[in-house]
Design an enzyme around this catalytic site. Structure first.
Site, PDB file in Angstrom:
ATOM      1  N   SER A 262      -6.904  34.077  27.543  1.00 38.20           N
ATOM      2  CA  SER A 262      -7.298  35.228  26.738  1.00 38.20           C
ATOM      3  C   SER A 262      -7.726  34.752  25.365  1.00 38.20           C
ATOM      4  O   SER A 262      -7.066  33.913  24.750  1.00 38.20           O
ATOM      5  CB  SER A 262      -6.125  36.200  26.609  1.00 38.20           C
ATOM      6  OG  SER A 262      -6.369  37.170  25.615  1.00 38.20           O
ATOM      7  N   LYS A 263      -8.847  35.295  24.884  1.00 37.23           N
ATOM      8  CA  LYS A 263      -9.334  34.940  23.560  1.00 37.23           C
ATOM      9  C   LYS A 263      -8.321  35.324  22.480  1.00 37.23           C
ATOM     10  O   LYS A 263      -8.108  34.589  21.518  1.00 37.23           O
ATOM     11  CB  LYS A 263     -10.667  35.651  23.303  1.00 37.23           C
ATOM     12  CG  LYS A 263     -11.314  35.316  21.957  1.00 37.23           C
ATOM     13  CD  LYS A 263     -11.870  33.916  21.938  1.00 37.23           C
ATOM     14  CE  LYS A 263     -12.716  33.670  20.702  1.00 37.23           C
ATOM     15  NZ  LYS A 263     -13.225  32.301  20.633  1.00 37.23           N
ATOM     16  N   ARG A 264      -7.670  36.466  22.666  1.00 44.84           N
ATOM     17  CA  ARG A 264      -6.732  36.911  21.620  1.00 44.84           C
ATOM     18  C   ARG A 264      -5.489  36.022  21.547  1.00 44.84           C
ATOM     19  O   ARG A 264      -4.750  36.063  20.575  1.00 44.84           O
ATOM     20  CB  ARG A 264      -6.339  38.369  21.842  1.00 44.84           C
ATOM     21  CG  ARG A 264      -5.570  38.665  23.104  1.00 44.84           C
ATOM     22  CD  ARG A 264      -5.162  40.138  23.143  1.00 44.84           C
ATOM     23  NE  ARG A 264      -4.500  40.497  24.377  1.00 44.84           N
ATOM     24  CZ  ARG A 264      -5.109  40.915  25.477  1.00 44.84           C
ATOM     25  NH1 ARG A 264      -6.431  41.001  25.487  1.00 44.84           N
ATOM     26  NH2 ARG A 264      -4.436  41.222  26.557  1.00 44.84           N
TER      27      ARG A 264
END
Length: 491
Positions: A262-264
Site C-alpha cells: 500500500s502506498k499509504r
C-alpha cells in the site's frame, strides 16, 4: 434503444481469430507494483501467442481521477517497453479506448439487458457512496418487481434511477478461472449490482464486461479480489448471449505475510523504485517472478525471453511477498551484466551528485563502481572523498590484517612520496610499479604499503577501487597533496 441492425454492426466490428488481451488501468494515481505485474502478465500472454495487446483507460469513476495519472501510465509502459498495439494514443479497430468516450454504448447495452429481463431500473434513493460501490445489500429491491411499463413511465417523467442487474435468487453460478479452476457460488449470495449510475456512467463491473466483449478480449487478467465478482460477470455474458473470456485472477502482491502492499504504508510504486536507483529491466524481471514460476533454477530473464517462456501454468494461487532485498540482488546482477560503457552512461548522473570536479573522469570512476553497486542511489555516498578529503582520524591507519599502525604508515608514506614525485607517467601501470618497488625495498607485503596510501588518498576505510585506481583518478598533484596531509597528521 438502438435497433437490431446497430447491435449487429457493433458485433461485426469485433476482431476475431487471435489472442487479444487488455491492460485497463484506472487513472487514479501512481503505477503500483501490482498494476505493473498485471500489465506485464497481460502483455506476455499476448506476445507469447503472437496476439494483440490493448491499452484501455477505465475512467468512469470520475471522483477518484488524478490529474496526470494517464501520463504516468503511458510513461511507465513506454519505459518498460510494454508496447500496446491498440489504445487511446495509437487508435485501433474498436476505438475509442477511453471509457468515458464510450459512454453512449453502455446505456444501449443496459437497455438491451432490460429487454431480455436481466436488468431493471431502480428509482430508490441511495447515498452517493452506496451508488458508487455498485451494491446496495441483499434485501430485495422494491423496484425489481415493477412492470416495464411503469418503469418506462417513471423514467420518462424525469425520475432519477440507476440500472441494476437482475440476479437469479435460486440456483448456482459456476465460473472457470485459469489459476483457481472451477468455482461455484450460490446465486442467493449475490447482489443486484448497479450497472448504470444516476449520472449515466457505467460502473466498472458493467463497463468492463461490455468493453471486453466489444474489443474481442480473449483473456482477462486481474487481481484475485475480483473473484467474488466473476459470477456476476458470467451472468452478464450469459444474459447477452456472449462467449466468456478466459479469466486469469492473480493473487495479491504482499508487503509481508499479512499485509498487502500500500502506498499509504510507504510501499514503493514503479516510479519510486526507479527513483531509488533500480533499473527498469531488473524491476520487470523481479515483478514477473512475483507469483509466477518459470519451472527451473534460473531467475534472470530479459523481456524477450519472458515473451518466449511465459505460461499460465506457472502462475501461483498463493500471494507473493515483495522483498526489496531480493530486488536489490536482481538489480546488482543487471548492473554487473552491463557493458562498461552502458554502466558509465547510467551511473554518471549519480557520480556527478558527489563528484562535481570535471577533472575527475566519470567513466574512470564508474569502472571502480560497477562490480560494487547494487542500486544506483548507493553511488554518491561512496564517492564523497574525491572532491574533498574528509577530516579523518589517524586510527584508520591501524589495520590488524595488513599489520599496519601509525608508525609504519608514516614510514611508508614518507618513502612513497619521492617515488610518486619521480613518475613522469601517471597511470595504473606506473603507480603500481612505484608501490611495488617500495614493497620490495621494505621487504614487506603489498598490503603494508597499499593500505596507508589508500587511507591517505581517500580518508576512508571503505572505498570503490584500491589505492592504485584512486591515486590515478585523483591525479599526481592531488595525490601528493593528500600524502602531505597524512604525513602531517601522523607526525
Amino acid at each position: 434503444m438502438k435497433d437490431s441492425k446497430w447491435f449487429a454492426e457493433m458485433e461485426a466490428r469485433i476482431p476475431k481469430g487471435k489472442v487479444r488481451t487488455r491492460f485497463a488501468p484506472s487513472p487514479t494515481g501512481y503505477m503500483h507494483v501490482g498494476n505493473l505485474r498485471t500489465a506485464l502478465y497481460t502483455y506476455l500472454i499476448a506476445r507469447h501467442a503472437d496476439g494483440t495487446f490493448i491499452l484501455r483507460i477505465e475512467d468512469t469513476d470520475q471522483g477518484r481521477l488524478v490529474e496526470g495519472a494517464v501520463d504516468v501510465i503511458y510513461k511507465t509502459l513506454a519505459e518498460c517497453r510494454i508496447d500496446h498495439d491498440e489504445g487511446p494514443d495509437v487508435g485501433g479497430p474498436v476505438a475509442p479506448y477511453i471509457q468515458t468516450e464510450r459512454r453512449p454504448l453502455y446505456k444501449e447495452y443496459a437497455e438491451l439487458l432490460m429487454d431480455r429481463g436481466h436488468a431493471y431500473r431502480c428509482f430508490c434513493e441511495k447515498t452517493e457512496s452506496e451508488e458508487d460501490s455498485g451494491e446496495f445489500g441483499r434485501a430485495d429491491d422494491p423496484c425489481r418487481g415493477m412492470s416495464r411499463e411503469e418503469s418506462d413511465a417513471k423514467a420518462s417523467s424525469g425520475a432519477p434511477y440507476v440500472i441494476r442487474q437482475r440476479i437469479p435468487h435460486e440456483g448456482t453460478t459456476t465460473f472457470h478461472d485459469e489459476i483457481f479452476g472451477d468455482i461455484t457460488v450460490e446465486n442467493s449470495s449475490l447482489d443486484d449490482q448497479v450497472l448504470i449510475k444516476r449520472d449515466g456512467l457505467p460502473t466498472y463491473n458493467f463497463a468492463n464486461v461490455v468493453d471486453d466483449h466489444l474489443m474481442g478480449i480473449t483473456h482477462v487478467v486481474r487481481g484475485s479480489e475480483y473473484l467474488s465478482s466473476a459470477p456476476k460477470y458470467n451472468l452478464l455474458y450469459e444474459g447477452f448471449g456472449w462467449d466468456i473470456p478466459k479469466y486469469v485472477h492473480c493473487s495479491p502482491v504482499m508487503r509481508d505475510a499479512h499485509n498487502k502492499m500500500s502506498k499509504r504504508h510507504g510501499d514503493p510504486s514503479y516510479e519510486d523504485l526507479i527513483a531509488q536507483g533500480f533499473l527498469t529491466d531488473a524491476v520487470l524481471n523481479y515483478v514477473a517472478l512475483l507469483g509466477w514460476n518459470p519451472k527451473g533454477e534460473r531467475e534472470i530473464f530479459s523481456l524477450d525471453e519472458l515473451k518466449e517462456i511465459f505460461d499460465l501454468s506457472g502462475v501461483s494461487k498463493s500471494p507473493a511477498i515483495f522483498d526489496i532485498e531480493k530486488l536489490r540482488y536482481f538489480n546488482s546482477e543487471y548492473i554487473r551484466a552491463m557493458s562498461p560503457e552502458r554502466f558509465a552512461e547510467v551511473a554518471e548522473p549519480y557520480i556527478r551528485q558527489a563528484v562535481k570536479n570535471p577533472a575527475y573522469d566519470a567513466a574512470a570512476i564508474a569502472a571502480l563502481l560497477q562490480q560494487r553497486t547494487e542500486v544506483l542511489t548507493d553511488i554518491p555516498e561512496k564517492l564523497d572523498f574525491f572532491d574533498a578529503l574528509p577530516d579523518y582520524d589517524t586510527e584508520l591507519f591501524v589495520h590488524k590484517k595488513s599489520k599496519t599502525d601509525r608508525e609504519s604508515s608514516l614510514e611508508v608514506l614518507k618513502a612513497m612520496k619521492p617515488l610518486f614525485e619521480a613518475l613522469d607517467v601517471w597511470d595504473d601501470e606506473h603507480i603500481l610499479a612505484a608501490m611495488t618497488s617500495l614493497v620490495e625495498k621494505m621487504e614487506t607485503k603489498n598490503a603494508k604499503v597499499m593500505w596507508p596510501v589508500r587511507i591517505a588518498a581517500a580518508g576512508k576505510a571503505v572505498t570503490p577501487g584500491g589505492a592504485v585506481e584512486i591515486c590515478r583518478i585523483l591525479g599526481k598533484a592531488e595525490t601528493l597533496r593528500r600524502l602531505d596531509i597524512a604525513i602531517e597528521k601522523l607526525s
